[in-house]
Enzyme design. Structure first.
Site, PDB file in Angstrom:
ATOM      1  N   SER A 170       0.842  -1.184   0.000  1.00  0.00           N
ATOM      2  CA  SER A 170       0.000   0.000   0.000  1.00  0.00           C
ATOM      3  C   SER A 170       0.883   1.242   0.000  1.00  0.00           C
ATOM      4  O   SER A 170       1.813   1.344   0.804  1.00  0.00           O
ATOM      5  CB  SER A 170      -0.878  -0.041   1.253  1.00  0.00           C
ATOM      6  OG  SER A 170      -1.622   1.126   1.312  1.00  0.00           O
ATOM      7  N   GLY A 171       0.622   2.132  -0.888  1.00  0.00           N
ATOM      8  CA  GLY A 171       1.392   3.379  -0.973  1.00  0.00           C
ATOM      9  C   GLY A 171       2.608   3.251  -1.871  1.00  0.00           C
ATOM     10  O   GLY A 171       3.406   4.176  -1.984  1.00  0.00           O
ATOM     11  N   THR A 176      -1.762   2.698  -7.822  1.00  0.00           N
ATOM     12  CA  THR A 176      -2.873   3.431  -8.437  1.00  0.00           C
ATOM     13  C   THR A 176      -2.353   4.480  -9.412  1.00  0.00           C
ATOM     14  O   THR A 176      -2.884   4.634 -10.522  1.00  0.00           O
ATOM     15  CB  THR A 176      -3.735   4.072  -7.339  1.00  0.00           C
ATOM     16  OG1 THR A 176      -4.120   3.045  -6.438  1.00  0.00           O
ATOM     17  CG2 THR A 176      -4.962   4.729  -7.906  1.00  0.00           C
ATOM     18  N   ASN A 220      -0.849   6.035   3.113  1.00  0.00           N
ATOM     19  CA  ASN A 220      -1.137   6.644   1.808  1.00  0.00           C
ATOM     20  C   ASN A 220      -2.348   7.576   1.946  1.00  0.00           C
ATOM     21  O   ASN A 220      -3.389   7.168   2.453  1.00  0.00           O
ATOM     22  CB  ASN A 220      -1.451   5.514   0.804  1.00  0.00           C
ATOM     23  CG  ASN A 220      -1.659   6.040  -0.600  1.00  0.00           C
ATOM     24  OD1 ASN A 220      -1.699   7.251  -0.813  1.00  0.00           O
ATOM     25  ND2 ASN A 220      -1.795   5.134  -1.549  1.00  0.00           N
ATOM     26  N   SER A 269      -5.370   6.110  -0.430  1.00  0.00           N
ATOM     27  CA  SER A 269      -5.223   4.660  -0.513  1.00  0.00           C
ATOM     28  C   SER A 269      -6.504   4.041  -1.072  1.00  0.00           C
ATOM     29  O   SER A 269      -7.606   4.370  -0.631  1.00  0.00           O
ATOM     30  CB  SER A 269      -4.940   4.136   0.889  1.00  0.00           C
ATOM     31  OG  SER A 269      -4.831   2.737   0.837  1.00  0.00           O
ATOM     32  N   SER A 270      -6.334   3.133  -2.030  1.00  0.00           N
ATOM     33  CA  SER A 270      -7.523   2.460  -2.590  1.00  0.00           C
ATOM     34  C   SER A 270      -7.994   1.463  -1.558  1.00  0.00           C
ATOM     35  O   SER A 270      -7.232   0.602  -1.126  1.00  0.00           O
ATOM     36  CB  SER A 270      -7.160   1.724  -3.865  1.00  0.00           C
ATOM     37  OG  SER A 270      -6.298   2.502  -4.647  1.00  0.00           O
ATOM     38  N   GLY A 286      -2.492  -3.391  -1.908  1.00  0.00           N
ATOM     39  CA  GLY A 286      -1.206  -4.067  -1.731  1.00  0.00           C
ATOM     40  C   GLY A 286      -1.185  -4.879  -0.446  1.00  0.00           C
ATOM     41  O   GLY A 286      -2.127  -4.869   0.344  1.00  0.00           O
ATOM     42  N   GLU A 317      -0.655  -5.953   3.130  1.00  0.00           N
ATOM     43  CA  GLU A 317      -0.785  -5.114   4.325  1.00  0.00           C
ATOM     44  C   GLU A 317      -0.343  -5.868   5.578  1.00  0.00           C
ATOM     45  O   GLU A 317      -0.810  -6.973   5.850  1.00  0.00           O
ATOM     46  CB  GLU A 317      -2.239  -4.634   4.479  1.00  0.00           C
ATOM     47  CG  GLU A 317      -2.595  -3.579   3.464  1.00  0.00           C
ATOM     48  CD  GLU A 317      -4.014  -3.039   3.622  1.00  0.00           C
ATOM     49  OE1 GLU A 317      -4.777  -3.574   4.431  1.00  0.00           O
ATOM     50  OE2 GLU A 317      -4.330  -2.060   2.915  1.00  0.00           O
TER      51      GLU A 317
HETATM   52  N1  LIG Z   1       5.031   8.021 -10.243  1.00  0.00           N
HETATM   53  C1  LIG Z   1       4.789   8.813  -9.197  1.00  0.00           C
HETATM   54  N2  LIG Z   1       5.199  10.104  -9.252  1.00  0.00           N
HETATM   55  C2  LIG Z   1       4.966  10.920  -8.195  1.00  0.00           C
HETATM   56  N3  LIG Z   1       4.316  10.546  -7.092  1.00  0.00           N
HETATM   57  C3  LIG Z   1       3.870   9.279  -6.983  1.00  0.00           C
HETATM   58  C4  LIG Z   1       4.056   8.351  -8.064  1.00  0.00           C
HETATM   59  N4  LIG Z   1       3.531   7.189  -7.692  1.00  0.00           N
HETATM   60  C5  LIG Z   1       2.987   7.383  -6.452  1.00  0.00           C
HETATM   61  N5  LIG Z   1       3.189   8.637  -6.045  1.00  0.00           N
HETATM   62  C6  LIG Z   1       2.774   9.206  -4.742  1.00  0.00           C
HETATM   63  O1  LIG Z   1       2.508   8.173  -3.844  1.00  0.00           O
HETATM   64  C7  LIG Z   1       1.195   8.221  -3.360  1.00  0.00           C
HETATM   65  C8  LIG Z   1       0.603   6.851  -3.221  1.00  0.00           C
HETATM   66  O2  LIG Z   1       0.463   6.234  -4.460  1.00  0.00           O
HETATM   67  P1  LIG Z   1      -0.706   5.235  -4.813  1.00  0.00           P
HETATM   68  O3  LIG Z   1      -0.575   4.943  -6.233  1.00  0.00           O
HETATM   69  O4  LIG Z   1      -1.956   5.728  -4.304  1.00  0.00           O
HETATM   70  O5  LIG Z   1      -0.291   3.976  -3.964  1.00  0.00           O
HETATM   71  P2  LIG Z   1      -1.026   2.576  -3.889  1.00  0.00           P
HETATM   72  O6  LIG Z   1      -2.125   2.614  -4.876  1.00  0.00           O
HETATM   73  O7  LIG Z   1       0.031   1.616  -4.248  1.00  0.00           O
HETATM   74  O8  LIG Z   1      -1.455   2.446  -2.543  1.00  0.00           O
HETATM   75  C9  LIG Z   1       0.431   9.023  -4.368  1.00  0.00           C
HETATM   76  O9  LIG Z   1      -0.590   9.713  -3.743  1.00  0.00           O
HETATM   77  C10 LIG Z   1       1.510   9.965  -4.871  1.00  0.00           C
HETATM   78  O10 LIG Z   1       1.590  11.109  -4.042  1.00  0.00           O
HETATM   79 MG   LIG Z   2      -4.026   2.354  -4.612  1.00  0.00          MG
END
Ligand SMILES: Nc1ncnc2c1ncn2[C@@H]1O[C@H](COP(=O)(O)OP(=O)(O)O)[C@@H](O)[C@H]1O
Ligand SMILES: [Mg+2]
Length: 1074
Positions: A107-108, A112, A157, A160-161, A387, A389
């Site tokens: 997660s994070g 996404t 996050n 977070s989804s 992800g 956890e």
């Molecule tokens: N490629 C990227 N460039 C800049 N920031 C990113 C990128 N990927 C993730 N982040 C940062 O990380 C945070 C969490 O990403 P997210 O995709 O929501 O994580 P997950 O879905 O894996 O939990 C996002 O809100 C963003 O701020």
């Molecule tokens: Mg996500």
């Protein structure tokens, strides 16, 4: 040298971990860290992309970057998520292989974000057009809506989804998007009613309260302050850098783009508001005398508002919240609930409404983006699932989430590590096996249908009797006492291990990504996921359409006694479907790594990354990749793809496909170490060789295309030329024909014209000649006739009688005159005297005769007329004749008198006895009696007098007395003078000798002057045989007793009764006439 220029080597560290040398976990980590420091967040392992979350915006996602990676081969540019998206899309479009993009990580870790980047890249390259753009927009806009309802801030996050998402995007054969299908997995619904400090509930609640207009909030009966809602955290909720209000507007727009109607959006928000307000329904306990506890609603305000929103009677909901109907032996018993049970039921209701609303939302989006056409589609699936956890306190949710991740890891292992190695063996390729951890054992520990943890949980839930979480745990301990991936207090005790971190109510599973301790409390209840039937029935009774549709089981007619499937069972089933779906597609991996736990940019925590690298099995991945072959393909498609690179195989290869590939590749400068020939497939070791092949193919294809183009153009030009030539010949033939015809017509016309002129000229010549001849012959005939006549006359003159010609002439004359008379006889004019007409003479010589005859005829006609006249009429005409002799052409008055008959007696003497004296005076000889006016000789005035003419006298009498005043013998009348004009004035000149004459001449005016003078003349003629001496003049002299007076007649314009006499001096009088 050449290798150095590769973008994979040319960057910080190496772009592909396969190239790390020497290969060890440290060097691999070092490489990742080095790259991360230089903001190179993407690294490959073959075709797997490793992405390290930068936690900061990087300038590598521009439209220019999209253009750069578009249609560029995978290894030709620096590693990028766009490269894998492009590779997958091209493979889908050009090789017709369904794709899936699997994004995994904690997660994070950036899953996404990665999925959004993949989607936006595909959207940017996959064709344009109004309809395509609309589909793209709908697909892209589904994201913010689902994020609003399904994402929340967690410790790890901010966005977070809290649900798993798998989206199938469907394309047509051209690679243009048609639509898609979204599947969602296990929304973390417990968050609706509870979340730990520092986290938030789902975004939508905050967005609605922050961004909803005052009116909207009023309609939804909400207050703007989040702190007023029990389900929202009571401390500060705002997120740095996130504008909830703006996001609310954005999701409203997004819903409009997807195709939500205003009513649907409204209904959605209403149900959301109901969930929020349910948290504010306060339930408190009450103790009855019997010692029974019951719950009641303290403040009915929130309940009332909820009921108003959903159209339900308050009592129904209140009852459903505070009591429960239990069926025992076919009898229904209503049980009161304790306040704890009541709150539990209320929260369960809120969670259920929200999770069902979320399912409805996904379905509604699917309705908009689903593909209607039946044409064959290609599919690209993007999986963004929660992800792995590991929390302090892990419950059922973490258990299933981690199970899902375990399954995904299995896919990865199966498809990249095990499958690959097994294939080498199958294909008979020489191969030293690489060791890797196969997590199938963990998967079956959880999912095995007989004896797996989930199956046992289900069993426990369905078991009659008292069910508790601990009895479930006891069963597990018994079942997996010897399982190497299962641990609990009991199993540890058995092995004599003392571990204070593992409490009595927990069990631990050694997941591929680490050991996770799960607290068993709540497992049974969460797996059961039961909602009291009273509550679902109450919801079904609501008039709110959407809410009602979320609780179909509330319909008493459809109520079934069968238990709904458990949460665990449902989840397992949907994971199984997902796996089936993924196995059917070509996988593309994006493995996300979280560099630190504090969401900080530029911080790379070695231990954290090391752990992820380990459990992701990256090192093994690299090893297999290095030892193995980067690319393999069945002989037939390989031959089809590259056969144009060799003369023997192009265009057709007659032998077997394997031989064909062998011949083909041996003809190319490929080192034999790069190739391995399997039983059914050719294996190529390095991607470089494949790229080389692809590059050659590309060049060759463009050559061939140019050739085909040239041939086609040549053919097209030739056919066009031939067609044009044919057309040109046809046109010129037609044109020449036309010109020739035109010229011929002109010549013909000219010839005819000339011919006509010549013929005319000739004919005229002939005619002239003929006329000349005719004249000559006539002339000669006349001359000869004359000549012959002359000769004959000369010869015969002596024989003719001398008077013959006169006789002839006489004869002719006689004939003519005869004819003339005969005609005259027929055409005699009528016998009317006034008719003077006479036929004209037919010949000139008869003109005089004719004139004479006319006169004779007229005279004869008159004579005949006169003979027929009566004596009176004759006398009258004679009178008139006499008058005409006297006055015609002398006095103007005459013409007027002609038509008036002479009456003689105008006074009616015989009839009127008054005139008896006068009658006697006339003595039977009366000729004329009339009224006259006598002009006074002294002053010229007139007085009326009666005028009588007898055969002897003229008697003037006074009209009143009717006695003769003056009697004048006719012999005394010397003469009469009258004027030339049309007046009745006359002067009666008397002889001087007469007795009356001494008085002088009479000046009289008569209305019948012509008759009077004519009668006087005739009477005089009769008696004295001498006519009247009549003067017609303008001046005459009268004798009055006082001497002579000259009378001057003056013509005037003035019209009056009669002439006016004016005395001018003693010897002159003027008579004004007209
Ligand atoms: N490629 C990227 N460039 C800049 N920031 C990113 C990128 N990927 C993730 N982040 C940062 O990380 C945070 C969490 O990403 P997210 O995709 O929501 O994580 P997950 O879905 O894996 O939990 C996002 O809100 C963003 O701020
Ligand atoms: Mg996500």
């Amino acid at each position: 040298m050449e290798a150095k220029q590769s973008p994979l080597l040319d960057t910080v560290g190496v772009g592909d971990l396969v190239l790390v040398d020497p290969l060890s976990e440290e060097s691999l980590l070092e490489n990742l860290k080095e790259r991360f420091k230089h903001k190179e967040i993407y690294t490959y392992i073959g075709n797997v992309v490793i992405s390290v979350n930068p936690y900061q915006p990087l300038p590598i996602y521009s439209p220019q970057a999209v253009e750069e990676y578009r249609n560029c081969s995978f290894y030709a540019l620096k590693p990028h998520i766009y490269a894998i998206a492009d590779d997958a899309y091209r493979s889908l479009r050009d090789r017709d292989r369904d794709q899936c993009i699997l994004i995994t990580g904690e997660s994070g870790a950036g899953k996404t974000e990665a999925s959004k980047q993949v989607m936006s890249y595909v959207a940017a390259v996959c064709g344009k057009g109004e309809q395509v753009n609309q589909v793209k927009e709908q697909l892209l806009q589904s994201n913010p809506v689902l994020e609003a309802f399904g994402n929340a801030k967690t410790i790890r996050n901010d966005n977070s989804s809290r649900f798993g998402k798998y989206m199938d995007v469907e394309f047509d054969f051209k690679g243009e998007p048609l639509g898609g299908v979204i599947s969602n997995y296990l929304l973390e619904k417990s968050r609706v009613v509870r979340h730990i400090k520092g986290e938030r509930n789902f975004h939508i609640f905050y967005q609605l309260l922050d961004g909803g207009s005052d009116q909207l909030l009023k309609d939804l009966k909400l207050e703007r302050d989040c702190r007023r809602y029990g389900y929202l955290s009571r401390d500060d909720h705002s997120l740095p850098g996130v504008d909830d209000a703006a996001n609310f507007r954005a999701i409203q727009d997004a819903m409009r783009v997807i195709g939500f109607s205003a009513a649907e959006v409204r209904a959605l928000l209403e149900v959301t508001a109901v969930v929020l307000k349910l948290g504010n329904v306060p339930l408190s306990s009450q103790f009855h005398a019997s010692g029974m506890e019951s719950c009641e609603i303290q403040d009915p305000r929130a309940l009332r508002e909820i009921c108003q929103l959903i159209g339900l009677e308050e009592v129904v909901l209140e009852q459903a919240l505070c009591s429960r109907t239990v069926e025992a032996k076919k009898e229904k018993v209503v049980m009161t609930l304790s306040s704890a049970q009541g709150s539990y039921g209320r929260d369960a209701l809120a969670k259920n409404i929200y999770s069902r609303l979320f399912d409805w939302l996904v379905n509604r989006i699917n309705q908009s983006i689903k593909v209607d056409s039946n044409e064959r589609r290609k599919v690209m699936g993007v999986l963004d699932i929660y992800g792995f956890e590991i929390f302090q306190d892990n419950s059922f949710e973490q258990f299933v989430i981690n199970y899902c991740n375990e399954k995904l890891q299995q896919v990865f292992i199966l498809m990249t590590l095990r499958e690959e190695q097994e294939e080498y063996v199958r294909e008979g390729i020489q191969w030293t096996p690489v060791k890797f951890f196969d997590n199938s054992i963990i998967c079956s520990l959880i999912e095995q249908s007989n004896g797996g943890i989930l199956a046992m949980l289900d069993e426990e839930c369905l078991r009659p009797g008292t069910v508790s979480d601990l009895s479930f745990l006891a069963k597990l301990n018994q079942m997996f006492a010897a399982h190497e991936h299962y641990e609990s207090r009991t199993t540890q005790n058995n092995k004599r291990i003392s571990d204070p971190s593992l409490t009595d109510s927990c069990f631990r599973i050694h997941h591929y990504a680490g050991k996770v301790t799960y607290n068993v409390s709540g497992f049974v209840e969460k797996n059961n996921d039961l909602l009291f039937r009273d509550l679902s029935q109450a919801m079904w009774k609501a008039r709110h359409e959407l809410l009602r549709s979320l609780f179909p089981e509330g319909d008493p007619q459809k109520a079934s006694l069968r238990r709904p499937p458990t949460a665990g069972f449902q989840f397992k089933a949907s994971v199984a479907t997902l796996m089936k779906n993924l196995y059917a597609k070509n996988p593309n991996y994006i493995r996300c790594i979280k560099p630190n736990d504090s969401k900080q940019a530029g911080v790379f925590t070695d231990a954290l990354v090391q752990m992820q690298v380990r459990y992701l099995g990256l090192l093994e991945n690299v090893r297999v990749r290095r030892a193995g072959y980067a690319y393999r393909q069945a002989y037939q498609p390989c031959l089809e793809r590259y056969k144009m690179l060799c003369k023997q195989t192009w265009p057709h290869w007659k032998g077997s496909a394997r031989d064909g590939v062998q011949v083909l590749l041996s003809n190319l400068p490929v080192p034999p170490t790069e190739l391995a020939y399997g039983r059914t497939k050719i294996f190529i070791r390095t991607p470089r060789t494949l790229f080389d092949l692809e590059e050659r193919r590309r060049q060759r294809v463009s050559e061939l295309a140019a050739l085909i183009q040239a041939l086609y153009r040549g053919w097209k030009c030739r056919t066009r030329y031939l067609l044009m030539r044919k057309s040109q010949i046809l046109i010129s033939a037609w044109f020449r024909g036309h010109a020739q015809r035109h010229r011929y017509q002109q010549t013909r016309m000219s010839v005819i014209l000339i011919q006509a002129y010549i013929r005319g000229w000739k004919s005229r010549m002939l005619l002239r000649e003929l006329k000349h001849q005719q004249r000559r012959s006539r002339a000669s005939a006349i001359i000869s006739a004359h000549w012959k006549g002359y000769r004959t006359r000369k010869e015969y003159r002596k024989y003719f009688r001398s008077g013959a010609s006169a006789m002839l002439a006489n004869f002719i004359y006689r004939r003519l005159v005869q004819k003339f008379f005969l005609r005259l006889q027929k055409n005699l004019p009528p016998m009317v005297v006034t008719d003077r007409s006479w036929p004209a003479a037919p010949y000139k010589f008869l003109a005089n005769t004719n004139e004479e005859l006319k006169k004779i005829f007229y005279l004869w006609k008159c004579k005949k007329y006169r003979e027929r006249l009566m004596p009176e009429r004759k006398a009258l005409l004679q009178d008139k004749l006499c008058a005409s002799e006297l006055f015609k052409d002398k006095k103007t008055l005459y013409a007027q008198s002609v038509p008036q008959p002479f009456q003689g007696e105008y006074l009616g003497l015989q009839k009127n006895p008054k005139y008896r004296a006068l009658q006697t005076a006339a003595g039977g000889k009366l000729v004329l009696a009339d009224n006259v006016r006598k002009v006074n000789r002294a002053n010229g005035k007139t007085v009326p007098r009666l005028f009588l003419l007898t055969k002897e006298h003229i008697i003037l009498a006074d009209p009143k007395a009717a006695q003769p005043k003056t009697v004048l013998s006719l012999s005394n009348v010397q003469s009469v003078s009258v004027t030339r004009f049309s007046d009745g004035f006359f002067v009666l000149h008397l002889r001087e000798s007469s007795a009356v004459g001494t008085k002088g001449d009479f000046l009289l005016v008569s209305d019948h002057l012509i008759e009077l003078v004519t009668k006087l003349h005739q009477t005089l003629l009769e008696t004295t045989a001498e006519g009247l001496d009549l003067h017609v003049a303008d001046k005459f002299c009268t004798q009055f007793n006082k001497g002579s007076v000259a009378i001057q007649v003056v013509e005037t314009e003035k019209k009056g009764a009669g002439p006016i006499c004016k005395k001018k001096g003693s010897h002159r009088m003027e008579v004004l006439v007209h």
